[in-house]
Motif scaffolding. Structure first.
Motif, PDB file in Angstrom:
ATOM      1  N   VAL A 169      52.741 -37.069 -24.157  1.00  0.00           N
ATOM      2  CA  VAL A 169      51.623 -36.201 -24.546  1.00  0.00           C
ATOM      3  C   VAL A 169      51.061 -35.505 -23.315  1.00  0.00           C
ATOM      4  CG1 VAL A 169      49.298 -36.141 -25.522  1.00  0.00           C
ATOM      5  CG2 VAL A 169      51.043 -37.638 -26.521  1.00  0.00           C
ATOM      6  N   GLU A 227      43.609 -41.404 -17.107  1.00  0.00           N
ATOM      7  CA  GLU A 227      43.497 -41.456 -18.568  1.00  0.00           C
ATOM      8  C   GLU A 227      44.686 -42.193 -19.182  1.00  0.00           C
ATOM      9  OE1 GLU A 227      43.049 -37.435 -19.807  1.00  0.00           O
ATOM     10  OE2 GLU A 227      40.953 -37.281 -19.170  1.00  0.00           O
ATOM     11  N   LEU A 228      45.850 -42.002 -18.614  1.00  0.00           N
ATOM     12  CA  LEU A 228      47.039 -42.699 -19.116  1.00  0.00           C
ATOM     13  C   LEU A 228      46.918 -44.201 -18.907  1.00  0.00           C
ATOM     14  CD1 LEU A 228      49.879 -40.287 -17.970  1.00  0.00           C
ATOM     15  CD2 LEU A 228      49.310 -40.886 -20.320  1.00  0.00           C
ATOM     16  N   ASP A 287      44.580 -37.070 -15.056  1.00  0.00           N
ATOM     17  CA  ASP A 287      45.569 -37.333 -16.111  1.00  0.00           C
ATOM     18  C   ASP A 287      46.100 -38.760 -16.022  1.00  0.00           C
ATOM     19  OD1 ASP A 287      45.378 -34.721 -17.028  1.00  0.00           O
ATOM     20  OD2 ASP A 287      47.007 -34.005 -15.760  1.00  0.00           O
ATOM     21  N   SER A 345      44.152 -45.743 -21.283  1.00  0.00           N
ATOM     22  CA  SER A 345      44.315 -45.600 -22.723  1.00  0.00           C
ATOM     23  C   SER A 345      45.740 -45.936 -23.124  1.00  0.00           C
ATOM     24  CB  SER A 345      43.985 -44.163 -23.150  1.00  0.00           C
ATOM     25  OG  SER A 345      44.967 -43.275 -22.659  1.00  0.00           O
ATOM     26  N   ASP A 346      45.983 -45.860 -24.395  1.00  0.00           N
ATOM     27  CA  ASP A 346      47.329 -46.104 -24.910  1.00  0.00           C
ATOM     28  C   ASP A 346      48.097 -44.799 -25.110  1.00  0.00           C
ATOM     29  OD1 ASP A 346      46.919 -48.839 -25.001  1.00  0.00           O
ATOM     30  OD2 ASP A 346      46.008 -48.743 -27.011  1.00  0.00           O
ATOM     31  N   GLN A 347      47.619 -43.751 -24.492  1.00  0.00           N
ATOM     32  CA  GLN A 347      48.248 -42.445 -24.666  1.00  0.00           C
ATOM     33  C   GLN A 347      49.674 -42.459 -24.128  1.00  0.00           C
ATOM     34  OE1 GLN A 347      46.418 -39.331 -22.428  1.00  0.00           O
ATOM     35  NE2 GLN A 347      47.405 -37.678 -23.558  1.00  0.00           N
ATOM     36  N   ASP A 348      50.578 -41.846 -24.888  1.00  0.00           N
ATOM     37  CA  ASP A 348      51.971 -41.744 -24.481  1.00  0.00           C
ATOM     38  C   ASP A 348      52.079 -40.721 -23.358  1.00  0.00           C
ATOM     39  OD1 ASP A 348      54.777 -41.054 -24.343  1.00  0.00           O
ATOM     40  OD2 ASP A 348      54.997 -42.041 -26.289  1.00  0.00           O
TER      41      ASP A 348
END
Length: 227
Positions: A79, A69-70, A66, A73-76
């Motif tokens: 999420v 991936e954070l 997890d 990426s630009d994932q908040d």
């Protein structure tokens, strides 16, 4: 390179081991600097800041995958946290279901019934609805001896007349005089019975182990004979 922070200082600051730091490096989450192979590792301030965030995310039970991936990426982060909440809730639901099945087995064994007997689920649910209505009528009419017969034998001794009288009085105190059942239906694993009162509508929730009531609750009052 004056800004670099030694590995010993980083470990002391965050109460972690050098082994943990090396693991995060191996996973590609942080980078260290070494002037020579024989000298201890050092970390730039931005890497130490990344480490701080990693430790916070690990405390939230986010996996290394997890976190990677954070970072990639630009994932908040919200999420990822919400996804973790969904996973944990699913696990809790599964554990709750497992617990209810085990409690049901204990109740049946205590009542000397066969836990391996196949059951018609719709028929049992219909029977539970009838029992919930009957239990409510008996409780309101103060027919406590018959009311307690709807519970496993092992729990009946706790359902004293004094306890049930107090339960009845508390129901009336909040809802006024109770005079009729409005509706009864199943919600998930419990039976909801709504009773019309002069002040409010009362909801009593019943939880069953097959044909036996194992718990019932109203407002903040609850009787629970489950293991």
């Amino acid at each position: 390179m004056e800004d670099l922070i030694s590995i010993s200082e980083v470990c002391k600051r965050y109460q972690i081991t050098s082994r943990t730091l090396r693991f995060y490096e191996k996973e590609g989450l942080i980078n260290s600097h070494r002037e020579r192979e024989t000298l201890p590792r050092k970390y730039a301030p931005e890497e130490v800041e990344k480490l701080r965030k990693i430790l916070i995310m690990r405390s939230l039970n986010l996996s290394i995958k997890d976190i990677k991936e954070l970072f990639l990426s630009d994932q908040d982060i919200s999420v990822a946290i919400r996804s973790k909440i969904v996973v944990i809730r699913t696990e809790l639901d599964n554990k709750e279901r497992q617990l209810r099945n085990l409690e049901r087995a204990v109740t049946l064994l205590t009542e000397k019934q066969d836990i391996f007997q196949e059951q018609d689920i719709p028929e049992m649910e219909s029977r539970q609805l009838d029992i919930a209505v009957r239990a409510t009528e008996l409780l309101l009419d103060k027919q406590y001896d018959e009311f307690t017969e709807l519970f496993p034998e092992s729990s009946r001794k706790y359902l004293t007349a004094g306890f049930l009288d107090a339960f009845n009085e508390d129901m009336k105190l909040i809802n006024g005089e109770l005079y009729k059942i409005k509706e009864c239906f199943q919600v998930d694993d419990s039976i909801h019975v709504y009773i019309q009162g002069t002040e409010n509508t009362l909801l009593i929730k019943y939880i069953f182990h097959d044909a036996f009531i194992s718990a019932f609750t109203f407002h903040t009052l609850m009787f629970d004979c489950r293991m």
